[in-house]
Design a protein around this motif. Structure first.
Motif, PDB file in Angstrom:
ATOM      1  N   ARG A   1      -2.120   1.018   6.266  1.00 20.29           N
ATOM      2  CA  ARG A   1      -2.680   1.728   5.414  1.00 20.29           C
ATOM      3  C   ARG A   1      -4.187   1.790   4.677  1.00 20.29           C
ATOM      4  NH1 ARG A   1      -0.667  -3.645   1.712  1.00 20.29           N
ATOM      5  NH2 ARG A   1       1.317  -4.359   2.956  1.00 20.29           N
TER       6      ARG A   1
ATOM      7  N   ILE B   1      -8.668   6.489  -7.137  1.00 16.93           N
ATOM      8  CA  ILE B   1      -8.841   5.839  -7.276  1.00 16.93           C
ATOM      9  C   ILE B   1      -7.348   4.965  -7.184  1.00 16.93           C
ATOM     10  CG2 ILE B   1      -9.350   3.214  -9.248  1.00 16.93           C
ATOM     11  CD1 ILE B   1     -11.845   4.465 -10.624  1.00 16.93           C
ATOM     12  N   ALA B   2      -6.155   6.136  -8.297  1.00 18.96           N
ATOM     13  CA  ALA B   2      -4.970   5.963  -8.430  1.00 18.96           C
ATOM     14  C   ALA B   2      -4.330   5.787  -6.435  1.00 18.96           C
ATOM     15  CB  ALA B   2      -4.163   6.941  -9.180  1.00 18.96           C
TER      16      ALA B   2
ATOM     17  N   SER C   1      -6.103   5.128  -3.742  1.00 21.08           N
ATOM     18  CA  SER C   1      -6.245   4.107  -2.735  1.00 21.08           C
ATOM     19  C   SER C   1      -5.800   2.926  -3.377  1.00 21.08           C
ATOM     20  CB  SER C   1      -8.121   3.633  -3.051  1.00 21.08           C
ATOM     21  OG  SER C   1      -9.243   4.937  -3.108  1.00 21.08           O
ATOM     22  N   ARG C   2      -5.839   2.588  -4.588  1.00 23.78           N
ATOM     23  CA  ARG C   2      -4.852   1.430  -5.805  1.00 23.78           C
ATOM     24  C   ARG C   2      -3.399   1.313  -5.005  1.00 23.78           C
ATOM     25  NH1 ARG C   2      -5.035   1.263 -12.054  1.00 23.78           N
ATOM     26  NH2 ARG C   2      -3.365  -0.547 -10.941  1.00 23.78           N
ATOM     27  N   GLY C   3      -3.159   3.120  -4.975  1.00 26.46           N
ATOM     28  CA  GLY C   3      -1.407   3.100  -4.529  1.00 26.46           C
ATOM     29  C   GLY C   3      -1.035   2.686  -3.015  1.00 26.46           C
TER      30      GLY C   3
ATOM     31  N   LEU D   1      -3.326   0.703  -1.048  1.00 21.68           N
ATOM     32  CA  LEU D   1      -2.939  -0.339  -0.822  1.00 21.68           C
ATOM     33  C   LEU D   1      -2.252  -1.643  -1.530  1.00 21.68           C
ATOM     34  CD1 LEU D   1      -6.759  -0.870  -0.726  1.00 21.68           C
ATOM     35  CD2 LEU D   1      -5.807  -1.522   0.683  1.00 21.68           C
ATOM     36  N   ALA D   2      -1.396  -1.110  -2.587  1.00 20.19           N
ATOM     37  CA  ALA D   2       0.368  -1.363  -2.720  1.00 20.19           C
ATOM     38  C   ALA D   2       1.563  -1.483  -2.250  1.00 20.19           C
ATOM     39  CB  ALA D   2      -0.292  -1.194  -4.645  1.00 20.19           C
ATOM     40  N   CYS D   3       0.695  -0.372  -1.147  1.00 22.68           N
ATOM     41  CA  CYS D   3       2.942  -0.075  -0.029  1.00 22.68           C
ATOM     42  C   CYS D   3       3.004  -0.617   0.098  1.00 22.68           C
ATOM     43  CB  CYS D   3       2.214   1.419  -0.151  1.00 22.68           C
ATOM     44  SG  CYS D   3       3.795   2.159   0.562  1.00 22.68           S
TER      45      CYS D   3
ATOM     46  N   LEU E   1       2.554   5.756  -6.961  1.00 21.64           N
ATOM     47  CA  LEU E   1       0.491   6.376  -7.375  1.00 21.64           C
ATOM     48  C   LEU E   1       0.559   5.771  -8.938  1.00 21.64           C
ATOM     49  CD1 LEU E   1      -0.974   9.313  -6.421  1.00 21.64           C
ATOM     50  CD2 LEU E   1      -0.506   7.174  -5.453  1.00 21.64           C
ATOM     51  N   PRO E   2      -0.894   4.711  -9.108  1.00 22.67           N
ATOM     52  CA  PRO E   2      -0.347   4.716 -10.318  1.00 22.67           C
ATOM     53  C   PRO E   2      -1.224   5.663 -11.636  1.00 22.67           C
ATOM     54  CG  PRO E   2      -2.277   3.188  -9.445  1.00 22.67           C
ATOM     55  CD  PRO E   2      -1.187   3.828  -8.684  1.00 22.67           C
TER      56      PRO E   2
END
Ligand SMILES: Cc1cc2nc3c(=O)[nH]c(=O)nc-3n(C[C@H](O)[C@H](O)[C@H](O)COP(=O)(O)OP(=O)(O)OC[C@H]3O[C@@H](n4cnc5c(N)ncnc54)[C@H](O)[C@@H]3O)c2cc1C
Length: 404
Positions: free
Chosen positions: A116, A99-100, A102-104, A106-108, A92-93
């Protein structure tokens, strides 16, 4: 009031510190020669099992600050990152939790895009239902529609790490509450906090020193045999294990004692190994296969370098098979999964048979109040959390608040 706190684990220490802050005169009785209970260091320099805290442990962090611990120095704090030996899992960012997450997700890259998306859809469903579900659901039932890779690489490791109960037996409603507080609360609540100090240096010793400075009495190696011994106190906080609390409260509150007695437990086995010169790709690595779910590189955490702690949670089966078998299988798992500079050798295998209560669906846990001036504190007391340090610390604080 003159308050007796029975038991010097993290719940008892929390109760004692909060009681002193409330202006009570406190005496703490601990049957072991040292404080800390299950979360303590042993004479051989090892901890009684590797412990992880997270940013959502706000009461624990506040208690540590109260007794003078610099939490910035005492922990290696990083955003949640599930690193596997050969690949990155969810990382997780920093920043806003939703938001973290969702972004984490999607980036996995370890997960197919379709997996995802399904995870984000499931998370949105949990969010819109307020992270609540039927009491009788297990975590496996809750997640049955999620792809296998998400269950194996996210749900199962999080469930076993947080609830110490395998997903097919674990309570979905407690799991959802943990997800809510850890992954979907304020910024930093999902952060991993890995102790850079031995466990006793984290809370038990600073709390002992703080209590002494504030005039509290601490009696070590004193097992309270009966509550009658302490009848001259105005109030008592029973901060022992649930089994011992049931025994002590049996005469005064048989129904409460029956609830406490009825809890079942899950073991945790800790396998400590040594491999001079080895440094793992991260301080904490998630493992696939059996028996261990995680390994910690204690050198990277400022303890002895070349020393590693493997954690086998939900370890009932391994305790039954025997600790030697568990240790040998862990060494085999270690050799296969990770690169070692020198072959890892066993230092010690520790088994805590009653590490935590089994966090199963529909569990009825004993309430905090036993009688008018007899309160219970401990990680097993009725509440939203599984058996954790945060649950214990909150229970200690709540018991003192209820004395007033
Ligand atoms: C191996 C292991 C790993 C864990 N990992 C984590 C983790 O990563 N994160 C996390 O949050 N939690 C973890 N936990 C759980 C955590 O350690 C517990 O939830 C917490 O320590 C419970 O604290 P407590 O004060 O409720 O109970 P305890 O620590 O059991 O304290 C009870 C105390 O009462 C004393 N006592 C009992 N009877 C008497 C008597 N008659 N008179 C006087 N004293 C008495 C005992 O000696 C003990 O010191 C782990 C536990 C284990 C065992």
């Amino acid at each position: 009031m003159r308050v007796a706190v029975i038991g010097g684990g993290w719940a008892g220490l929390s109760a004692a510190v909060h009681a002193v802050q409330r202006g009570h005169r406190v005496s703490l009785f601990e049957m072991a020669p040292q404080l800390g209970g299950r979360a303590r260091s042993l004479d051989n320099g090892l901890d009684n099992g590797q412990h992880i805290l997270i940013g959502a442990y706000v009461e624990t962090l506040a208690l540590l600050a109260t007794v003078g611990v610099d939490t910035g120095e005492a922990f290696l704090r990083t955003p949640l990152r599930l690193r596997y030996p050969q690949h990155e899992g969810l990382a997780l960012p920093a920043g806003n939790a939703l938001i973290a997450f969702s972004r984490g997700v999607l980036a996995c890259r370890a997960w197919p895009l379709s997996a995802r998306v399904l995870l984000l859809r499931a998370a949105l469903g949990w969010l819109t239902r307020g992270f609540r579900c039927a009491q009788e659901l297990t975590v496996s039932e809750l997640c049955t529609r999620l792809p296998a890779i998400i269950r194996e690489q996210l749900i199962d490791p999080l469930c076993i790490a947080a609830l110490n109960t395998p997903a097919h037996q674990a309570s979905a409603s407690v799991f959802l509450r943990v997800l809510k507080d850890a992954l979907f609360s304020g910024p930093g609540s999902a952060d991993l906090m890995l102790p850079r100090r031995p466990l006793s240096g984290l809370l038990p010793e600073p709390a002992r020193d703080w209590l002494h400075r504030h005039g509290a009495q601490i009696e070590l190696s004193r097992r309270v045999q009966s509550l009658d011994e302490l009848d001259d106190f105005d109030a008592m906080v029973l901060a022992t294990t649930s089994v011992e609390a049931a025994r002590l409260a049996a005469d005064r509150a048989p129904e409460w004692a029956a609830l406490a007695q009825g809890l079942r437990f899950e073991p945790i086995v800790s396998v400590y190994v040594e491999s001079p010169g080895t440094v793992l790709p991260a301080p904490m690595i998630a493992l696939q296969g059996e028996p261990a779910q995680f390994v910690f590189d204690l050198g990277q955490l400022g303890h002895a370098s070349g020393r590693f702690a493997f954690v086998v949670s939900g370890a009932r089966e391994w305790v039954e098979r025997g600790l030697d078998v568990c240790a040998q299988q862990t060494l085999a798992q270690a050799a296969e999964a990770l690169c070692w500079n020198t072959a890892p050798t066993l230092i010690k295998t520790l088994a805590e048979k009653r590490a935590t209560f089994a966090c199963v669906p529909g569990l009825q846990r004993p309430p905090m109040r036993i009688a008018s001036h007899l309160l219970a504190a401990g990680d097993y007391i009725e509440g939203p959390y599984p058996a954790t340090l945060e649950g214990a610390v909150r229970a200690g604080r709540d018991a003192v608040e209820a004395l007033v």
